[in-house]
Write a protein that holds these residues in place. Structure first.
Motif, short mmCIF file in Angstrom:
data_model
loop_
_atom_site.label_atom_id
_atom_site.label_comp_id
_atom_site.label_asym_id
_atom_site.label_seq_id
_atom_site.Cartn_x
_atom_site.Cartn_y
_atom_site.Cartn_z
N LEU A 1 0.85 -1.20 0.16
CA LEU A 1 -0.04 0.00 -0.26
C LEU A 1 0.87 1.27 0.00
O LEU A 1 0.49 2.42 -0.53
CB LEU A 1 -0.70 -0.17 1.13
N LEU A 2 2.29 1.18 0.48
CA LEU A 2 3.02 2.23 0.50
C LEU A 2 4.42 1.62 -0.17
O LEU A 2 4.76 0.64 0.07
CB LEU A 2 3.43 2.58 1.70
N LYS A 3 4.80 2.51 -1.21
CA LYS A 3 5.84 2.18 -1.77
C LYS A 3 7.25 2.64 -1.22
O LYS A 3 7.15 3.43 -0.28
CB LYS A 3 6.14 2.64 -3.31
N ALA A 4 8.26 2.29 -1.41
CA ALA A 4 9.72 2.59 -0.77
C ALA A 4 9.79 3.96 -0.59
O ALA A 4 10.33 4.38 0.22
CB ALA A 4 10.87 1.74 -1.33
N ALA A 5 9.35 4.63 -1.66
CA ALA A 5 9.61 6.27 -1.83
C ALA A 5 8.55 6.89 -1.25
O ALA A 5 8.90 8.14 -1.07
CB ALA A 5 9.70 6.72 -3.20
N ASP A 6 7.52 6.34 -0.85
CA ASP A 6 6.47 6.90 -0.15
C ASP A 6 6.70 7.30 1.38
O ASP A 6 7.42 6.41 2.00
CB ASP A 6 4.99 6.23 -0.07
N PRO A 7 6.34 8.48 1.73
CA PRO A 7 6.63 8.62 3.40
C PRO A 7 5.65 7.66 3.99
O PRO A 7 4.85 7.31 3.68
CB PRO A 7 6.34 10.16 3.50
N GLY A 8 6.02 7.48 5.47
CA GLY A 8 5.30 6.97 6.22
C GLY A 8 4.08 7.75 6.66
O GLY A 8 4.08 9.21 6.55
N PRO A 9 3.07 7.21 7.06
CA PRO A 9 1.81 7.92 7.71
C PRO A 9 2.03 8.71 8.87
O PRO A 9 2.81 8.56 9.45
CB PRO A 9 0.99 6.74 8.16
N VAL A 10 1.60 9.95 8.49
CA VAL A 10 1.95 11.13 9.55
C VAL A 10 0.93 11.10 10.35
O VAL A 10 -0.46 10.48 10.48
CB VAL A 10 1.98 12.52 8.76
N ALA B 1 -7.09 -3.84 6.41
CA ALA B 1 -6.96 -3.13 5.09
C ALA B 1 -7.82 -2.18 5.07
O ALA B 1 -7.18 -1.19 4.25
CB ALA B 1 -7.05 -4.41 3.88
N GLU B 2 -8.93 -2.20 5.36
CA GLU B 2 -9.81 -1.03 5.52
C GLU B 2 -9.37 0.01 6.27
O GLU B 2 -9.36 1.39 5.74
CB GLU B 2 -11.37 -1.45 5.93
N VAL B 3 -8.65 -0.05 7.41
CA VAL B 3 -8.27 1.06 8.52
C VAL B 3 -7.13 1.54 7.66
O VAL B 3 -6.56 2.78 7.37
CB VAL B 3 -8.03 0.55 9.74
N VAL B 4 -5.97 0.84 7.27
CA VAL B 4 -4.62 1.07 7.02
C VAL B 4 -4.72 1.82 5.37
O VAL B 4 -4.33 2.77 5.14
CB VAL B 4 -3.79 -0.03 6.71
N GLY B 5 -5.63 1.26 4.58
CA GLY B 5 -6.02 1.64 3.23
C GLY B 5 -6.79 3.19 3.35
O GLY B 5 -6.19 4.06 2.50
N ARG B 6 -7.34 3.43 4.35
CA ARG B 6 -8.06 4.70 4.53
C ARG B 6 -6.97 5.60 4.72
O ARG B 6 -6.96 6.83 4.43
CB ARG B 6 -9.08 4.58 5.48
N ILE B 7 -6.11 5.48 5.71
CA ILE B 7 -5.05 6.30 6.22
C ILE B 7 -4.03 6.50 4.92
O ILE B 7 -3.66 7.71 4.74
CB ILE B 7 -4.25 5.55 7.47
N VAL B 8 -3.73 5.58 4.31
CA VAL B 8 -2.88 5.68 3.10
C VAL B 8 -3.46 6.55 2.10
O VAL B 8 -2.75 7.52 1.30
CB VAL B 8 -2.49 4.42 2.65
N ARG B 9 -4.82 6.41 1.62
CA ARG B 9 -5.30 7.19 0.64
C ARG B 9 -5.45 8.47 1.21
O ARG B 9 -5.42 9.39 0.22
CB ARG B 9 -6.78 6.49 0.47
N GLY B 10 -5.65 8.88 2.53
CA GLY B 10 -5.53 10.24 2.84
C GLY B 10 -4.26 10.75 2.88
O GLY B 10 -4.19 12.04 2.37
N ILE B 11 -3.28 10.08 2.87
CA ILE B 11 -1.78 10.55 2.39
C ILE B 11 -1.65 10.97 1.14
O ILE B 11 -1.06 12.09 0.80
CB ILE B 11 -0.69 9.64 3.21
N HIS B 12 -2.16 10.01 0.32
CA HIS B 12 -1.90 10.31 -1.31
C HIS B 12 -2.80 11.48 -1.55
O HIS B 12 -2.31 12.02 -2.72
CB HIS B 12 -2.25 8.94 -1.96
N GLN B 13 -3.88 11.74 -1.07
CA GLN B 13 -4.47 12.96 -1.55
C GLN B 13 -4.08 14.29 -1.13
O GLN B 13 -4.52 15.19 -1.48
CB GLN B 13 -5.88 12.93 -0.93
N CYS B 14 -3.07 14.20 -0.14
CA CYS B 14 -2.42 15.64 0.44
C CYS B 14 -1.66 16.04 -0.58
O CYS B 14 -1.12 15.61 -1.33
CB CYS B 14 -1.70 15.05 1.49
#
Length: 385
Positions: free
Chosen positions: A305-314, A372-385
Motif C-alpha cells: 500500500l506504500l512504496k519504498a519512496a512513499d513517506p510513512g503515515p503522518v 486493509a480498510e483502516v490502513v487503506g483509508r489512512i494511506v489514501r488520505g496521505i496520497h490525497q494530500c
C-alpha cells in the motif's frame, strides 16, 4: 518597624488548614469543594480496591452534607497490629497531618489532584461523622471543625463490613457548599472506567422529592471507555475495539490501552496516569503515537500500500477517526508542571510504543479485512494530500 522572629506566625494542624484552605484544596470555590469530596471518596475507593473489588456509594444529602460509604474489609479506628499493611487507623487519618493521605504507587487511585487526605477534609468541615463496621460491631466518632467530640465508641451491631464518613463542608470556609452533581458524576465515571472491579454510585437527595442516582461499573475497563466515547460521538462504523494490558518492569508499572477507528475525521485520544487525567499528554501518549505509526507503516509497506519512496503515515492522518484511551499506572509517576497534566517518565515512551506496535501488528494480521480498510483509508488520505 522591624521584622524579626517574633512576627513569624507558625500554624500547625487543623489551624493551618483552616487559615489557608486554598493551599490544601486549591480554592474556596466550587473546585475546592469538589476536591474535599474527592479526598474522602479516594480513601473509600482504595479501601475496596485493596480487596480486588467492591462498592462505594456517595450521597449528596438534603441537609447539605456528603455521605461516602464503602464495603471495604480493612476499616478500623485504631492503628493496625504490627506487621499489618493496612496503614494508619481512621482516627489517625482524621486527626493527624503526619498520618498522611496514604501510600502512593500504581495500586493507589488518586481521585482528586491535591492529596491532602481525610485530615484536610475533616478540618474544613463544620461537622464530620465517621462509622466503622467490623466484626459485627458498629463504632462511631464525631468531629466539629476537625476536633474530636469524644473517643470512638460502639453504637450498635453491624451486619456487614465497611466505613461510612458523612461530612458537612464549612460555610465559613467555602463560598458555596453545594456540589455539582454533573462534575462529581463525570469524575466517578472516569475512575470506574479506569479501575475494573470498582462499582461507584452517586445519589442526590436534594431537592426533596426529586432524588436521582447514577451507578458506574465497567467490567471491560478502558475498552468500555472507548466504546462509550465513540457512542457519544455517534461516529462508529464498526464495533471493533482493540485493547490490551501489559506490565513492564522497565517502567515499573502497567499499561492499559484501547482504541478503534471510526468513520469520523475527529481524533479523540484521552490519557491518564495513575487514574489522573493528563490533558497535556506526555510520554505515554508519545509512545502510543509512535507505536501506532510504526504498526500502520509496517503493515502498509508489507501489503504494497506504500512504496519504498512513499513517506510513512503522518500523525494527523493516523488520528483521523481514532478514539483511544491510554492509561498507565506507575510506582513513581513524574508529572511536569504545577497542574500535573503532563507525564514525564522517559522510559514510559519506549515501553508503550513497543507494546502498541506488537499488539496492533498482531491484530492487523488476525483481522485482515478490517486492517486493509483502516490502513487503506489512512494511506489514501496521505496520497490525497
Amino acid at each position: 518597624m522591624g521584622y524579626d522572629a517574633a512576627r513569624i506566625e507558625v500554624l500547625e494542624g487543623r489551624e493551618a488548614v483552616r487559615k489557608r484552605p486554598g493551599m490544601w484544596v486549591g480554592s474556596t470555590g466550587e473546585r475546592g469543594l469538589h476536591q474535599l469530596v474527592f479526598e474522602v471518596v479516594g480513601r473509600a475507593v482504595n479501601e475496596v480496591l485493596a480487596t480486588g473489588s467492591g462498592t462505594v456509594d456517595v450521597t449528596l444529602t438534603s441537609d447539605g452534607g456528603v455521605r461516602v460509604a464503602d464495603n471495604g474489609l480493612r476499616g478500623t479506628f485504631e492503628a493496625p497490629d504490627a506487621g499489618d499493611t493496612g496503614g494508619p487507623g481512621l482516627e489517625a487519618l482524621l486527626t493527624s497531618m503526619r498520618a498522611g493521605p496514604g501510600p502512593a504507587g500504581r495500586h493507589i487511585v488518586a481521585v482528586g489532584h491535591v492529596g491532602g487526605g481525610l485530615f484536610v477534609a475533616n478540618a474544613l468541615s463544620s461537622r464530620l461523622k465517621a462509622e466503622v463496621r467490623s466484626e459485627g460491631v458498629r463504632r462511631a466518632q464525631e468531629y466539629a471543625r476537625g476536633a474530636a467530640l469524644a473517643p470512638p465508641a460502639a453504637v450498635g451491631p453491624a451486619s456487614d463490613s465497611g466505613t461510612t464518613i458523612a461530612f458537612w463542608p464549612d460555610a465559613e470556609i467555602f463560598e458555596t457548599t453545594r456540589c455539582s452533581f454533573a462534575v462529581l458524576a463525570e469524575r466517578f465515571r472516569q475512575v470506574a472506567f479506569l479501575n475494573r472491579g470498582l462499582a461507584i454510585s452517586l445519589t442526590e437527595e436534594r431537592p426533596a422529592g426529586a432524588a436521582r442516582t447514577v451507578q458506574f461499573r465497567f467490567p471491560d475497563g478502558v475498552r468500555d471507555f472507548v466504546a462509550a466515547l465513540d457512542a457519544e460521538a455517534g461516529a462508529s462504523l464498526h464495533p471493533d475495539v482493540i485493547g490490551f494490558e501489559r506490565e513492564d518492569p522497565r517502567m515499573a508499572g502497567t499499561m492499559e490501552v484501547a482504541l478503534l477507528w471510526s468513520g469520523s475525521r475527529e481524533e479523540r485520544v484521552r490519557s491518564f496516569a495513575n487514574s489522573q487525567a493528563t490533558p497535556q499528554g506526555g510520554t505515554h501518549v508519545d509512545g502510543f503515537r509512535d507505536g501506532v505509526a510504526t504498526a500502520v507503516t509496517a503493515y502498509a509497506r508489507a501489503r504494497g500500500l506504500l512504496k519504498a519512496a512513499d513517506p510513512g503515515p503522518v500523525a494527523d492522518r493516523i488520528g483521523h477517526g481514532l478514539t483511544a484511551i491510554v492509561s498507565v499506572k506507575l510506582d513513581g509517576p513524574e508529572f511536569l508542571g504545577p497542574t500535573r497534566g503532563l507525564l514525564g517518565n522517559a522510559e514510559v515512551r519506549a515501553c508503550v510504543g513497543e507494546a502498541i506496535r506488537e499488539h496492533l501488528g498482531t491484530w492487523f494480521e488476525e483481522h485482515p479485512e478490517r486492517a486493509a480498510e483502516v490502513v487503506g483509508r489512512i494511506v489514501r488520505g496521505i496520497h490525497q494530500c
